[in-house]
Design a protein around this motif. Structure first.
Motif, short mmCIF file in Angstrom:
data_model
loop_
_atom_site.label_atom_id
_atom_site.label_comp_id
_atom_site.label_asym_id
_atom_site.label_seq_id
_atom_site.Cartn_x
_atom_site.Cartn_y
_atom_site.Cartn_z
N ALA A 131 0.84 -1.20 0.00
CA ALA A 131 0.00 0.00 0.00
C ALA A 131 0.88 1.25 0.00
O ALA A 131 0.60 2.21 -0.74
N ILE A 132 1.91 1.24 0.83
CA ILE A 132 2.82 2.38 0.89
C ILE A 132 3.47 2.60 -0.48
O ILE A 132 3.57 3.72 -0.97
N GLY A 133 3.89 1.52 -1.09
CA GLY A 133 4.50 1.62 -2.42
C GLY A 133 3.53 2.08 -3.50
O GLY A 133 3.91 2.84 -4.39
N PHE A 134 2.28 1.66 -3.41
CA PHE A 134 1.29 2.05 -4.41
C PHE A 134 1.09 3.56 -4.46
O PHE A 134 0.82 4.12 -5.52
N VAL A 135 1.17 4.22 -3.31
CA VAL A 135 0.94 5.67 -3.29
C VAL A 135 2.24 6.48 -3.32
O VAL A 135 2.20 7.70 -3.34
N GLY A 136 3.37 5.78 -3.32
CA GLY A 136 4.65 6.48 -3.34
C GLY A 136 4.74 7.43 -4.53
O GLY A 136 4.41 7.07 -5.65
N GLY A 137 5.16 8.65 -4.27
CA GLY A 137 5.29 9.65 -5.32
C GLY A 137 3.99 10.34 -5.69
O GLY A 137 3.98 11.20 -6.57
N SER A 138 2.90 9.97 -5.05
CA SER A 138 1.60 10.59 -5.33
C SER A 138 1.30 11.66 -4.30
O SER A 138 1.93 11.74 -3.25
N THR A 139 0.31 12.44 -4.63
CA THR A 139 -0.26 13.39 -3.68
C THR A 139 -1.68 12.92 -3.39
O THR A 139 -2.24 12.08 -4.11
N LEU A 140 -2.28 13.48 -2.36
CA LEU A 140 -3.67 13.16 -2.06
C LEU A 140 -4.54 13.46 -3.27
O LEU A 140 -5.42 12.66 -3.63
N GLU A 141 -4.29 14.57 -3.93
CA GLU A 141 -5.11 14.96 -5.08
C GLU A 141 -5.00 13.94 -6.22
O GLU A 141 -6.01 13.57 -6.82
N THR A 142 -3.79 13.48 -6.52
CA THR A 142 -3.66 12.49 -7.60
C THR A 142 -4.24 11.15 -7.17
O THR A 142 -4.84 10.45 -7.98
N PHE A 143 -4.06 10.80 -5.88
CA PHE A 143 -4.64 9.55 -5.38
C PHE A 143 -6.15 9.57 -5.49
O PHE A 143 -6.77 8.57 -5.88
N GLU A 144 -6.77 10.70 -5.18
CA GLU A 144 -8.24 10.80 -5.23
C GLU A 144 -8.77 10.66 -6.66
O GLU A 144 -9.95 10.35 -6.85
N GLN A 145 -7.93 10.85 -7.65
CA GLN A 145 -8.33 10.73 -9.04
C GLN A 145 -7.91 9.41 -9.69
O GLN A 145 -8.28 9.14 -10.83
N ASP A 146 -7.15 8.60 -8.97
CA ASP A 146 -6.56 7.39 -9.55
C ASP A 146 -7.29 6.14 -9.03
O ASP A 146 -6.92 5.57 -8.01
N ILE A 147 -8.30 5.72 -9.76
CA ILE A 147 -9.13 4.59 -9.32
C ILE A 147 -8.33 3.30 -9.22
O ILE A 147 -8.57 2.48 -8.33
N LEU A 148 -7.36 3.10 -10.08
CA LEU A 148 -6.55 1.88 -10.03
C LEU A 148 -5.77 1.80 -8.72
O LEU A 148 -5.79 0.76 -8.04
N THR A 149 -5.13 2.89 -8.34
CA THR A 149 -4.39 2.90 -7.08
C THR A 149 -5.33 2.80 -5.89
O THR A 149 -5.04 2.11 -4.91
N GLN A 150 -6.47 3.47 -5.97
CA GLN A 150 -7.45 3.38 -4.89
C GLN A 150 -7.87 1.93 -4.65
O GLN A 150 -7.90 1.46 -3.51
N ARG A 151 -8.17 1.25 -5.71
CA ARG A 151 -8.61 -0.15 -5.56
C ARG A 151 -7.48 -1.05 -5.08
O ARG A 151 -7.71 -1.96 -4.29
N ALA A 152 -6.27 -0.78 -5.53
CA ALA A 152 -5.13 -1.57 -5.07
C ALA A 152 -4.91 -1.37 -3.57
O ALA A 152 -4.73 -2.33 -2.82
#
Length: 121
Positions: free
Chosen positions: A21-42
């Motif tokens: 989970a930590i690796g999936f969001v590495g390099g992201s921001t909250l804003e990009t995470f909130e728009q990235d359904i693939l990472t959200q589901r992972a």
């Protein structure tokens, strides 16, 4: 497989899922995470995996909760339930905060449980 080996395997399952989970969001921001359904589901799936392993541990070793109160056993279950019940639209900022703040600590706690003598000596 011995009960102790099952415990270690389940601790490893929790640790690996939290690290993923930590690796999936590495390099992201909250804003990009909130728009990235693939990472959200992972990330949501890692919460399910962490909670499933924690449930197996507590089912076989019910004293773990009282012996290791520093691990947020109830919170782990609660996050899984939140993700499953609100799968279409969970509070992604809460998920983000958990991955950023709580999972690194959980990984360290699980590592200490898996290798108690290394840190204690």
């Amino acid at each position: 497989m011995t009960p102790e080996q099952r415990l270690l395997d389940n601790l490893l399952d929790m640790q690996e899922a939290a690290s993923e989970a930590i690796g999936f969001v590495g390099g992201s921001t909250l804003e990009t995470f909130e728009q990235d359904i693939l990472t959200q589901r992972a990330v949501a799936m890692t919460f399910v995996l962490i909670a499933a392993a924690a449930s197996r541990i507590l089912g076989r070793f019910p004293d773990m909760m009282s012996e290791h109160p520093d691990i947020a056993w109830s919170t782990i279950e609660g996050l899984r339930n939140m993700v499953l019940r609100e799968y279409g639209d969970p509070d992604w900022s809460l998920v983000w905060d958990t991955v950023q703040k709580d999972l690194p600590a959980l990984v360290a706690q699980l590592d200490q449980l898996r290798y108690p003598h290394i840190q204690g000596e």
